[in-house]
Scaffold this motif. Sequence first.
Motif, short mmCIF file in Angstrom:
data_model
loop_
_atom_site.label_atom_id
_atom_site.label_comp_id
_atom_site.label_asym_id
_atom_site.label_seq_id
_atom_site.Cartn_x
_atom_site.Cartn_y
_atom_site.Cartn_z
N GLU A 85 0.78 -1.23 -0.02
CA GLU A 85 0.22 0.09 -0.03
C GLU A 85 0.74 1.28 -0.09
O GLU A 85 0.43 2.46 0.26
N THR A 199 -18.84 5.18 -3.48
CA THR A 199 -18.89 4.12 -4.20
C THR A 199 -18.82 3.89 -5.56
O THR A 199 -18.22 2.97 -6.30
N GLY A 202 -15.02 4.34 -6.24
CA GLY A 202 -14.38 3.03 -5.95
C GLY A 202 -14.40 1.88 -7.19
O GLY A 202 -13.55 1.30 -7.47
N ARG A 203 -15.72 1.99 -7.70
CA ARG A 203 -16.07 0.83 -8.58
C ARG A 203 -15.24 1.38 -10.07
O ARG A 203 -14.75 0.27 -10.82
N LEU A 205 -12.32 3.01 -10.10
CA LEU A 205 -10.97 2.59 -9.88
C LEU A 205 -10.62 1.18 -10.03
O LEU A 205 -9.73 0.65 -10.68
N SER A 206 -11.47 0.42 -9.58
CA SER A 206 -11.57 -1.19 -9.39
C SER A 206 -11.47 -1.70 -10.93
O SER A 206 -10.83 -2.24 -11.44
N LYS A 207 -12.68 -1.02 -11.80
CA LYS A 207 -12.67 -1.63 -13.08
C LYS A 207 -11.46 -1.05 -14.12
O LYS A 207 -11.24 -1.75 -14.89
N ASP A 209 -8.56 -0.56 -12.98
CA ASP A 209 -7.17 -0.90 -12.22
C ASP A 209 -6.49 0.40 -12.06
O ASP A 209 -5.36 0.45 -12.43
N ARG A 211 -5.09 3.48 -9.32
CA ARG A 211 -4.65 3.37 -7.72
C ARG A 211 -5.65 4.47 -7.09
O ARG A 211 -5.99 4.34 -5.77
N ASP A 212 -5.89 5.44 -7.67
CA ASP A 212 -6.45 6.68 -7.09
C ASP A 212 -6.97 7.61 -7.89
O ASP A 212 -6.99 7.50 -9.18
#
Length: 239
Positions: A85, A199, A202-203, A205-207, A209, A211-212
């Motif tokens: 992290e 939310t 966050g989705r 960033l996740s989809k 890939d 970091r921020d």
Amino acid sequence: MGDDGVGEDVLRVVIADDQALVRTGFGMILAADGIEVTAEAADGAEAVAAVRRTRPDVVLMDIRMPVMDGIEATRRILAADTAGETRVIILTTYDLDHYVYAALTTGASGFLLKDVTPEHLVSAIRLVRSGDALLAPSITRRLIERFARREESLSSAGSHHDLSGLTPRELEVLRLLATGLSNAELAQRLVLSPTTVKTHIGRILSKLDLRDRVQAVVLAYESGLITPGGTADDTLRDT
């Protein structure tokens, strides 16, 4: 700053700068606020080794250093399995520096000017450690606008980013995020709760890939989702 740090995890930082006085000054500021400096590095190679050895939460990374510059050091740190992290904050003398843009595209979580106040330095490190990005809209957006198109035109390869996995709402959030709006401003603009906005981000960033938020802003410009000079109002008119 907390009362006495009891019950809190100690925030651990590596300072990488080729100027000893800068390292010493920042170290004193952080120590006075209960932040542990796990190592100092005078060049990028030392920084990479220090991160591998001490596993800090945050690295304060100068750009122009001997042996290995801060861009390559940032790339190696964030690409390593041992990074975990660890977050990187770029230190620079000038706010419009193409080296800073290059560092942001490698995954740095933001940047600070070297004349930063002690209070801002500490709050920035704590912000990045919490998982957010150090995104100062008035500076970062201007920086990205200036260099994103230049870099894309030099590559002539077009966009390498696939946004097809995002929902229409997520695309809308990403566009507005890239204009520099905060979560609270996004919530107000889209008539959503702050929790829902977080939310969505966050989705995204996740989809993708990412970091921020900084990487999300860079991607939005590089992919052509938003164009340099665009505003939040322009973005809404286009959706």
